[in-house]
Write a protein that holds these residues in place. Structure first.
Motif: not given
Length: 116
Positions: A17, A19, A66, A81, A83-84
């Protein structure tokens, strides 16, 4: 005029991840849309996610479920953000704002590399 400064890019392993943050200064009150685009080598710049002044969001199909876009109005900052993450997410990510006169503003870009 609006000035945009991005941060948060870097190297991450698949499945990880990150950000991204984009801080805006200048004529903030006139902004109607904030968002993120990305451009991979050899590809056109594409929309990743956007959020309007009313809070409506829009995502590219490839990142739905995601990535999450959000904003902090008090800090004049928009976040992404992620993710994955997978190697297909590797690109330069650009912050984008559009004002009520339909002027477009871009950040300098931040590199995101997904690799093991």
């Amino acid at each position: 005029q609006v000035q945009l400064v991005e941060s948060g890019g870097g190297l991450v392993q698949p499945g990880g991840s990150l950000r991204l943050s984009c801080s805006a200064s200048g004529s903030i009150r006139s902004i109607i849309t904030r968002g993120w685009y990305r451009q991979a080598p050899g590809n056109q710049r594409e929309l990743v996610a956007a959020i309007t002044s009313r809070g409506s969001t829009n995502y590219a199909d490839s990142v739905k479920c995601r990535f999450t876009i959000s904003r902090d109005n008090a800090k004049n900052t928009v976040y992404l953000q992620m993710n994955s993450l997978n190697p297909d997410d590797t690109a330069v990510y650009y912050c984008h704002h559009m004002d009520s006169g339909y002027m477009n503003y871009w950040g300098q870009g931040t590199q995101v590399t997904v690799s093991s």
